[in-house]
Scaffold this active site. Structure first.
Site, PDB file in Angstrom:
ATOM      1  N   PHE A 124       8.459  -5.983  -7.678  1.00 18.71           N
ATOM      2  CA  PHE A 124       8.658  -4.644  -8.228  1.00 18.71           C
ATOM      3  C   PHE A 124       9.441  -4.799  -9.073  1.00 18.71           C
ATOM      4  CE2 PHE A 124       6.583  -4.233  -3.943  1.00 18.71           C
ATOM      5  CZ  PHE A 124       5.929  -3.642  -3.426  1.00 18.71           C
ATOM      6  N   THR A 133       4.542  -9.425  -3.438  1.00 13.35           N
ATOM      7  CA  THR A 133       3.974  -8.659  -4.738  1.00 13.35           C
ATOM      8  C   THR A 133       5.593  -8.225  -5.183  1.00 13.35           C
ATOM      9  OG1 THR A 133       2.724  -7.537  -3.424  1.00 13.35           O
ATOM     10  CG2 THR A 133       3.488  -6.299  -4.882  1.00 13.35           C
TER      11      THR A 133
END
Length: 450
Positions: free
Chosen positions: A325, A323
């Site tokens: 960010f 992921t």
């Protein structure tokens, strides 16, 4: 012409009296002890006026005459004599003044007695020293918040134990993590100076883009100042003593549910899958309500925080699940060229997607690599009508395009590319130019984002 002459037989030493009362020919005042101020004393002598006048006209004065009892031959010489004598008297008295008493042994200042209670400065190391004075402000007190995590307040979406909290800790070590219940609350926390930074997920290698945060990037005026990438390591959590056969529901963040979809099916779990705000919040909800028929998909740290047991470890569909960010701040950072940078932009055009090829050509011509391109509906103008006399009226969707490319805004090629893009677009905004996350990662490491 009559003149003023000193009284005959007057001795100057008799005019200066410090102990006896002053004579009637003396105007005598004291400013300080032993410091007289002498004014000239004279009287009119009519008997000697003519004689003095004749003597003064006969021969000019050549100096001071002390032999005949007269001081000088005129008023100006008398005043000069008094001034010289007064200065000698004062210098003698200053030499004989006592040096003692008062502050630091000084009892007289410029001939005046000291009346101020001067408190000497003592050493701060002594036990009886007064409280230290306030420290003056320095440039460090007025400098902005640190850039590398020390004492920074970083907002993230979720509760303690969320993957976003782990991302905030990686982006800003030793920071003060501030949990927020919604993504938009994290944006507002930075805008209202409640937090210094925000760390929010924007895309996942399996689940794709998190569209909500892309929309919020355009709505708010924060700047992207960095990025951080974390691997996702999901666990299936339940209350202690609960077995997988007893489960009827699994709750977690939508991204976590999509990232574990195939694994849950392979495990043979006939469960209802429900989406909640975040992964750690799902674990907290089960522990708070003592739900023994419900499991959560969350991190191993969430299991430790909320007293859950791990039924299955590493249930993500792909071990390379990562992921991404972004780190948001109120002010942008200064682009540099000494390390790899990434720049994020958003643009739109009134003619729809026909301009997209021209925009991409501006980057390809300058050998600038694109790392992401995302289209989102244009909220202010979602539909465009095209009238054609031959085919009628057509309806097209209007889009905003989000593009990430590998170049710093400090580079000339990036500046020229955006100058060309601006010619083709009706709206262009730079969301941020920031360092790329170049840290290595291991697929088996616990982390990720929701």
């Amino acid at each position: 012409m009559q003149s003023l002459t000193p009284a005959p037989g007057v001795d100057l030493k008799s005019l200066i009296q410090t102990g006896s009362p002053p004579c009637r020919r003396l105007s005598h005042h004291r400013i300080g002890p032993g410091r007289p101020v002498i004014k000239c004393a004279s009287r009119y002598d009519s008997a000697n006026a003519n004689a003095n006048y004749s003597n003064s006209t006969a021969a000019p004065a050549s100096g001071l005459n002390y032999g005949s009892g007269h001081v000088g031959r005129g008023r100006h010489e008398w005043q000069s004599s008094c001034a010289i004598l007064a200065s000698k008297v004062e210098s003698q008295q200053q030499d004989t003044e006592k040096i003692g008493g008062g502050a630091d042994g000084i009892s007289v200042v410029n001939g005046h007695p000291t009346t101020l209670d001067i408190v000497p400065i003592k050493d701060n190391k002594s036990s009886s020293s007064p409280a230290p004075l306030p420290k003056p402000l320095s440039i460090a007190d007025l400098s902005p918040a640190p850039m590398h995590g020390a004492q920074l307040r970083v907002a993230y979406q979720g509760v303690p134990g969320a993957y976003s909290e782990a991302a905030a800790g990686k982006a800003y070590p030793n920071c003060e993590a501030i949990p927020c219940d919604q993504f938009e609350v994290a944006f507002q926390a930075v805008e209202l100076w409640i937090a210094d930074r925000a760390v929010l997920p924007v895309e996942n290698s399996l689940g794709g883009s998190i569209h909500r945060n892309y929309d919020l990037l355009l709505r708010h005026r924060l700047h992207i100042v960095g990025e951080v990438q974390l691997p996702v390591h999901h666990c299936l959590l339940a209350l202690p003593g609960v077995r997988k056969e007893y489960l009827s529901r699994v709750i977690s963040h939508p991204q976590a549910l999509s990232q574990c979809e195939h694994t849950l099916t392979k495990m043979g779990l006939n469960v209802i899958r429900e989406a909640v705000d975040d992964t750690a919040g799902a674990a907290e909800f089960i522990a708070t309500n003592n739900l023994r028929d419900t499991a959560a998909i969350a991190s191993a740290r969430a299991a430790d925080l909320y007293g859950m047991q791990i039924l299955a470890d590493g249930i993500q569909d792909d071990s390379g699940n990562v992921t991404r960010f972004v780190m948001l701040a109120r002010e942008p950072i200064i682009p540099r060229t000494d390390r790899p940078f990434k720049t994020s932009i958003v643009f739109a055009h009134e003619k729809g997607m026909s301009v997209l090829f021209k925009v991409l050509s501006a980057f390809a011509f300058r050998n600038i690599s694109l790392t992401k391109i995302e289209s989102r509906p244009h909220r202010n103008r979602p539909i465009r009508l095209v009238d054609d006399a031959n085919v009628g009226t057509a309806k097209h969707f209007e889009y905003m395009f989000y593009v990430d490319f590998e170049a710093s805004m400090a580079e000339v090629r990036a500046q020229n590319a955006l100058a060309e893009v601006q010619e083709f677009t009706s709206f262009l905004r730079v969301l941020g130019s920031y360092p790329m996350d170049m840290t290595p990662w291991s697929p088996s490491a616990a982390g990720g984002g929701d």
